[in-house]
Design a protein around this motif. Sequence first.
Motif, short mmCIF file in Angstrom:
data_model
loop_
_atom_site.label_atom_id
_atom_site.label_comp_id
_atom_site.label_asym_id
_atom_site.label_seq_id
_atom_site.Cartn_x
_atom_site.Cartn_y
_atom_site.Cartn_z
N ILE A 75 -20.28 -25.44 -19.85
CA ILE A 75 -21.46 -25.08 -20.64
C ILE A 75 -21.42 -25.85 -21.96
O ILE A 75 -20.51 -25.68 -22.76
N SER A 119 -20.48 -13.90 -20.38
CA SER A 119 -19.06 -14.19 -20.61
C SER A 119 -18.48 -13.30 -21.70
O SER A 119 -17.34 -12.84 -21.59
N SER A 174 -21.70 -23.47 -12.79
CA SER A 174 -22.37 -23.87 -14.02
C SER A 174 -22.70 -25.36 -13.94
O SER A 174 -22.09 -26.11 -13.18
N ILE A 206 -25.15 -19.09 -15.87
CA ILE A 206 -24.13 -19.06 -14.82
C ILE A 206 -24.77 -18.49 -13.56
O ILE A 206 -25.48 -17.48 -13.63
N ALA A 249 -25.39 -17.35 -19.85
CA ALA A 249 -23.94 -17.56 -19.82
C ALA A 249 -23.22 -16.90 -20.98
O ALA A 249 -22.19 -16.25 -20.79
N GLY A 250 -23.73 -17.08 -22.19
CA GLY A 250 -23.03 -16.56 -23.36
C GLY A 250 -22.87 -15.05 -23.34
O GLY A 250 -21.77 -14.53 -23.55
N VAL A 276 -14.84 -16.71 -15.10
CA VAL A 276 -15.82 -16.95 -16.16
C VAL A 276 -15.26 -17.97 -17.16
O VAL A 276 -15.97 -18.88 -17.60
N LYS A 277 -14.00 -17.84 -17.52
CA LYS A 277 -13.38 -18.78 -18.46
C LYS A 277 -13.43 -20.21 -17.93
O LYS A 277 -13.72 -21.16 -18.66
N MET A 327 -17.19 -21.54 -17.78
CA MET A 327 -17.77 -21.75 -19.11
C MET A 327 -17.37 -23.10 -19.69
O MET A 327 -18.00 -23.57 -20.63
N THR A 328 -16.35 -23.73 -19.13
CA THR A 328 -15.95 -25.07 -19.58
C THR A 328 -17.10 -26.05 -19.44
O THR A 328 -17.23 -26.99 -20.23
#
Length: 367
Positions: free
Chosen positions: A20, A77, A44, A31, A73-74, A13-14, A17-18
């Motif tokens: 996004i 995560s 993503s 995601i 996504a938010g 996930v980390k 998320m880059t």
Amino acid sequence: MLRVETKKLQALVKTVMTGIHPTANQYSACIKVEANSEQIMLKSVSGNNSGAIVTWDEIKSNDEMKLDFVVEAGLFSQVVSKISSEFIDMELNGFTLAIRGGNVKLSIPNRNIEWPELPPIKENAVAFTVGSEQISECMHAIAEEDAHNVTLNSLCLNVGTEGVETYALDGHRISYRGEMKGQPVVHTMIGKTFLMDVLKIRSGNIEFITDEHTIMVKGERVLLFGVKSSGIVFNTEGYKNPSGDIRLKISRSALINALEVALLLKEEQGPKKPVVLQLFKEAEVLTVSSKKTTGTVQTTIPVKYEAGTQVHKNLLYGFNGKYLLEALKSIKDEEILITLDTNTKSPIYITGAGYEELLLPVLLSRA
């Protein structure tokens, strides 16, 4: 029900998320999760559809269930990052994803979005490798996003059979790194946003694969896809060799300190004024000064002129202090070579092995 090690899912996930970024694009807020009993994959898409990230890892689950869903996504995560149990269980019930981990239970809707297909890389693609430091040292000279001039918010790369030259320019400065050796292979441009994503995930030598439209970066259990920038290719060859009859060596850290002091003064009103560099006829020193409505400051630094350099009169140069400071901070050498000209409307060059920084002047008459 599918069971995933918490640490593995948190790492995935980390990474994903880059990609996004804040935008109105519906995909960038989501995601996509694809999983079976052996592997879990997260995807993503960047805000303007100019890039995508795919990352995956192996799992071992006794359940043969397959998952294929899209979540906000938010929320996803944040919940995953808060779970401290060893495993996270996920189960799709109709249009709802149930997530359980320790004492945390969450149900979130499956977003009904047709996910965009990743661009294929063509057979005639070119592969090359560039160090992450070489890229990051040019980033300061890339302009902010500017839809009217793609070239200025991209990194330009000249790829040869034995080397890669990178350079960036924003209309006020140019930053060069590396050298293209051998025969030319390809010239390409990569957008700033995509490069920032790459540098967050990869370090060291980075392998790029590019065709006419797409660029891909490979990493350990991660792929980054981007759309190549297409803009005007500026001919910068005329700026690569410093032209000027004043060549001096100076301490980089001393000059950085002087600029930082000068930039402490802020202009309360009116246009911003440049930082002034001054050379003197009878002294091997350089002064860095700033005069604002809030005060005046001046720092004196010793210099060493190279053989043949003569200063026949006092010379005043004006530059954007912030840009000059960024150029200096991108360099590692402590002793640097600066080239100026007796024509004080000429650029300043900072050169060394494998790098060149060029900054256009600010005319003092307009300050």
